[in-house]
Every structure is written in C-alpha cells, then in structure tokens.
Design a protein around this motif. Structure first.
Motif, PDB file in Angstrom:
ATOM      1  N   SER A  19       0.652  -1.523   0.416  1.00  0.00           N
ATOM      2  CA  SER A  19       0.074  -0.494  -0.319  1.00  0.00           C
ATOM      3  C   SER A  19       0.786   1.366   0.193  1.00  0.00           C
ATOM      4  CB  SER A  19      -0.980   0.113   0.953  1.00  0.00           C
ATOM      5  OG  SER A  19       0.430  -0.140   2.678  1.00  0.00           O
ATOM      6  N   ILE A  20       0.539   2.404  -0.835  1.00  0.00           N
ATOM      7  CA  ILE A  20       1.203   3.531  -0.456  1.00  0.00           C
ATOM      8  C   ILE A  20      -0.120   5.399  -0.064  1.00  0.00           C
ATOM      9  CG2 ILE A  20       0.551   3.929  -3.036  1.00  0.00           C
ATOM     10  CD1 ILE A  20       3.486   4.472  -3.114  1.00  0.00           C
ATOM     11  N   LYS A  21       1.011   6.250   0.065  1.00  0.00           N
ATOM     12  CA  LYS A  21       0.147   7.316   0.405  1.00  0.00           C
ATOM     13  C   LYS A  21       0.340   8.281  -0.356  1.00  0.00           C
ATOM     14  CE  LYS A  21       1.549   7.878   4.530  1.00  0.00           C
ATOM     15  NZ  LYS A  21       2.114   7.182   5.853  1.00  0.00           N
ATOM     16  N   VAL A  52      -7.885   3.336  -1.132  1.00  0.00           N
ATOM     17  CA  VAL A  52      -8.533   2.987   1.125  1.00  0.00           C
ATOM     18  C   VAL A  52      -7.861   5.057   1.150  1.00  0.00           C
ATOM     19  CG1 VAL A  52      -7.540   0.962   0.794  1.00  0.00           C
ATOM     20  CG2 VAL A  52      -5.997   2.856   0.813  1.00  0.00           C
ATOM     21  N   PHE A  53      -8.713   5.631   1.703  1.00  0.00           N
ATOM     22  CA  PHE A  53      -8.672   6.551   2.419  1.00  0.00           C
ATOM     23  C   PHE A  53      -7.318   6.936   2.812  1.00  0.00           C
ATOM     24  CE2 PHE A  53      -8.587  10.396   5.309  1.00  0.00           C
ATOM     25  CZ  PHE A  53     -10.299  10.757   4.827  1.00  0.00           C
ATOM     26  N   GLY A  54      -6.650   8.382   2.353  1.00  0.00           N
ATOM     27  CA  GLY A  54      -5.256   8.235   2.014  1.00  0.00           C
ATOM     28  C   GLY A  54      -4.354   7.354   0.978  1.00  0.00           C
ATOM     29  N   GLY A  55      -4.888   6.527   0.161  1.00  0.00           N
ATOM     30  CA  GLY A  55      -3.332   6.375  -0.048  1.00  0.00           C
ATOM     31  C   GLY A  55      -4.655   4.480  -1.710  1.00  0.00           C
ATOM     32  N   ALA A  56      -3.690   3.796  -1.886  1.00  0.00           N
ATOM     33  CA  ALA A  56      -4.009   3.002  -2.492  1.00  0.00           C
ATOM     34  C   ALA A  56      -3.419   1.962  -2.113  1.00  0.00           C
ATOM     35  CB  ALA A  56      -3.813   3.160  -3.779  1.00  0.00           C
ATOM     36  N   ARG A  57      -4.512   0.720  -2.178  1.00  0.00           N
ATOM     37  CA  ARG A  57      -3.918  -0.867  -1.833  1.00  0.00           C
ATOM     38  C   ARG A  57      -3.045  -1.969  -3.178  1.00  0.00           C
ATOM     39  NH1 ARG A  57      -7.205  -4.064   2.772  1.00  0.00           N
ATOM     40  NH2 ARG A  57      -7.773  -3.874   0.574  1.00  0.00           N
ATOM     41  N   GLU A 131     -16.258  -9.897   1.612  1.00  0.00           N
ATOM     42  CA  GLU A 131     -15.180  -9.106   2.631  1.00  0.00           C
ATOM     43  C   GLU A 131     -15.966  -7.596   2.691  1.00  0.00           C
ATOM     44  OE1 GLU A 131     -10.864  -8.049   2.262  1.00  0.00           O
ATOM     45  OE2 GLU A 131     -11.857 -10.399   2.313  1.00  0.00           O
TER      46      GLU A 131
END
Lengths: 250, 250
Positions: A19-21, A52-57, A131
């Motif tokens: 994941s990354i911001k 996702v909130f704040g970045g990506a997964r 999920e």
DNA sequence: TACAAAATCAATCATAATCTTTCATAAGCA
DNA sequence: TGCTTATGAAAGATTATGATTGATTTTGTA
C-alpha cells in the motif's frame, strides 16, 4: 512527467509495498495531489489497485495474468460504469437480488456502506460479499460448475422465501422483438423468477449485447428497466418506445 | 500510517499470536487507543477477529499459515480415518447429505468414483466437490461467515426438497445424557433436519469431543449412528448400551 | 465474599486530514 | 485558430483521528 509513466511508477511501487500514501506519491512524482488522485481513480477503474482513504492498496493479484488488453479494459470500465449506476439506485436498507455474472459482480464493493441485504445465486460473489461485510443469503440449488451459478427447481424454490426491493440481472441477449435472453434455460428460469419477486427489476448489460438473441428467453423488454451504456441515441429512442429504460451515457 | 496498513498489521499479528492486547498495538502503531479500538471494532464486524476485554482474539477462520503441528497432524489423520470409514458406507448411486465442517470435508475426495449425489450446506466443500466431479447441490440460507455454513430457516426450507440415503454430520459435543451438541443453534437446527430427512444418519467426531457438552442440542445419541475413533473400550461399551454405534479403531 | 482501585470500555466532540467537485489554465494536436 | 486532454488550485463535504467523559469490567486486597 508523462501520465503513463506515473501510472507505471505507481504500479511498480505497489508490487513491492502492498500500500502507498498519496503524499508519498506527490513527493516522488512532484505532481499535484489532484493529479495523483486522478491517477489512482483511473487505475482503480482498471482494477489495478484499490483506493483506500489516504492512498491505495494492492489488489489481490492471484492471477498471474499479464495486464488486460485495451479492449478488455474498455469492456471492464464499461461494466464498472453500468454497475456504478445500478449501485446508485440501491438505497439504505434495501433487500436486493444480485444475479450471478461478472457485470453484477462489479456492484458489490459499491454497496459496502448501504446496509443492504443481498440474496444471490452466484457463488463467485461470496468472497466480495463477505469481504465487504455485506449481509448475504445464498439461494440453494444445483451448482453449475462453469458459471458458478446455482440453478434448478431448488434454486427457484429458494427464491420463494424472499421478496426484493430490487433485482439486478445480467443477460446475454437484448432484442426488440425477442426480449432478454441467455444461453442456459435453467439460469433463465432463475432470472425470471428473481425479477418477478422484486418491486423493480433492472437488467445490466453492455452495448455489445444489443440485437443479440441467445437461446433461452427470460422475459420481454417491458418487464424490466434496462441499464446499458454506449448505445447510439436513435437506438435508445427506439427501445424507449417499447420499454422503460435507463441509459448511462459516457 | 494508513488505516488499512494497521488493519493488515493486526491481522498478521493474529496469525502468529492467537490474541493481542490493545496497548501492544498502540505502541506498535503509535496510533491512539481510540483508533485501535475503532480498528478492532471494524475488523470484528467483518468477522476477521473477535474482540475480548483488553484486546482481540483470532477466530477459527484465519488459522495460522504454517505447517500443521504434530498434534494437529495427528488430529487430522484421526479425522481422515473416521472419514474413510464413513465414505466406505456410501454406495454407488446414493444421495447423501454432507454437513459443513472439517471432518466431513475429508470424506469428499473418497467419494470420487461412487457416482453419488451430494447435498451440502458447507461452502468450503464446494471446491473439492467440483474438483472431483461430484454432482452437488447446495442448500440456500444465511452465510455464517465464520464457519462458511449456510443456516437459518431458508437453509432448512431448502433441505425439504430432498430425501437422503445417508446424512453425515459433524458435532462439537457428545455426551451420554445430553446427546449431540454444537455451539450454534442455527447450525444445530440444520443438522437436526438433515438427520431426519435421511434413512440413516451418521455422526462423525473424534474422541476429544466425548463427554463434552456444547450449547445447542441436536438430538440424542439413539437417533444416529456414531463414527468415532480412539475411545477406550469400556467407554465404547457404555455408549453401546444407549445407542447404535460404529467404532473405527486405530 | 465484599469493596475499592485500576483498567478498559463506549460515546461524544473538535480538529486535522483527506475526498469530491468544480473551474480556470496550460499543453498537445489538427 | 479551435478542440481536446491534462493539470493545478480552491471550496465545501466527508472521513479519520485523538482527547475527554462517565460507565463498565476486571483485578487486588482484605
């Protein structure tokens, strides 16, 4: 920096980092936050990652498949657009039926926060449903190995226990005279009954199915609302004379 | 730190530790106690863990990844021996019910060449069933995420469509006075009905369940045959006075 | 057992971070 | 030039977070 270069960079980073911001990406690319956001949104539409909130997964890439072809990707984003519109029709507290199939599958993540109750005959939907913590019931029936759909008299019998606010069905053929069709008669029977048991029935399909006639008849155009995309306007008008229709354009 | 990163960290820790304290997580993530609490609540809603006072505990679903311990392996071979005997009772052409659960799961590969028709309420059995080309029907019902079992009135309603030559059930408790028991009342109701709908009903369990009493009562010992392994002989004789029993030794 | 202290909890609130939408500008191209 | 696309910036909405409060549960001690 080129758009595609940024996209590739993001995907490369996700191969290593899980994941990354967004802020990290802003610094790495010296692009603006807006641009990175757009990048992530586009890559999510192509199912290359999950926002996702704040970045990506990173998305579950158990498929060693290479990247999707352009055509398939276009098909995918088309399905996604249709699914998005369909999901927007669902209201908090609704009880809905979701048909087996890849188009309807796209709806599921979008229902996460709607507090819906889902009934489905699609085994492949289960993972996404659990999920995302969506309350789900499965119809019973015979397991059609190829499509992962539950069919047969037992599936229909199962349906009788429920009443839906909305049903969302996938089809293979859509024809002015011959209505909605699908290759498998048993699946057609399930779709038909699921449609009948709902206050509103929606059929999701892409424009490639227009004019097609498959083997098993489900019901006629006037018995469901249609959610489709990419049809020329005169075709839409022609259909509208015969049925209730919703068209999502672009 | 991203929200999903914390969630993943927590789940990873629970794969190794069985349980974890909130304070540990606060230090590890340098997030506030409130945030960790919220994380745990969300993950509990998704059935990924169970909250306990002061922290969280792993649930059966996410078992630790690594290879089986010796004890677990022994347990497994015991289950396999039980399953083998159960499968040997199945005859070509039989229609059988196979309960959800890990013990009954062992039976499935052994049925490959028997041309049986299987009905099950266990989602986790599906892969093995289709892989071995076994004709399978699934009951409908509510999806119990933790065990992957289909339960509720709809599951029982589904069962009414069938009659079985044999039913094979798993249980958690086996007691001379209190009969067969299992933790979940809804699963118990399904087991009970599945037993009633069969000409012969077999309960599969290992000797660790003997003398145990779980919450929900299924039925008394005399209403099923018991397939068990590893009990001392005097215990077997004691049970045999009260029920039909099959014992597989060694 | 009873009781008090300590730890943990759910609920609430204000704040900070992030998101979406929109608009205007810049860049690429016929 | 005219058209499309990509970009950055800004406003307002949404979401995550950390601190606080008072209730609840556990623990320690007698």
């Amino acid at each position: 920096m080129l758009t595609t270069e940024r996209h590739q960079l993001i995907l490369d980073l996700l191969k290593e980092k899980q994941s990354i911001k967004i802020q990290e990406l802003v610094e790495l690319t010296s692009a603006s936050e807006s641009t990175i956001r757009r990048d992530l949104t586009e890559l999510e539409d192509l199912q290359k990652l999950e926002r996702v909130f704040g970045g990506a997964r990173r998305i579950a890439q158990n498929m060693p498949e290479p990247s999707l072809s352009d055509k398939a990707a276009k098909h995918l984003s088309e399905k996604l657009r249709i699914a998005r519109y369909a999901a927007s029709l669902v209201q908090t507290g609704d009880a809905i039926f979701i048909d087996a199939g890849t188009t309807t599958a796209q709806m599921i993540p979008l229902l996460k926060d709607k507090d819906v109750t889902v009934v489905t005959n699609g085994l492949s939907h289960l993972e996404a449903l659990t999920e995302h913590g969506i309350t789900a019931y499965l119809t019973g029936g015979f397991i059609k190995a190829r499509t992962g759909a539950l069919v047969g008299p037992q599936a229909i019998q199962s349906l009788e226990s429920y009443r839906f606010d909305k049903s969302f069905l996938g089809v293979n053929g859509l024809h002015i005279d011959h209505g909605f069709t699908t290759p498998d008669p048993e699946e057609a029977a399930v779709k038909r009954r699921a449609g009948e048991l709902a206050k509103s029935c929606y059929v999701l399909t892409d424009q490639s199915k227009y004019g097609q006639v498959s083997f098993a008849h489900i019901f006629n155009l006037s018995e469901a609302a249609l959610i489709i995309d990419g049809l020329p306007e005169e075709t839409v008008e022609e259909i509208e004379r015969q049925t209730t229709i919703k068209v999502v354009t672009q």
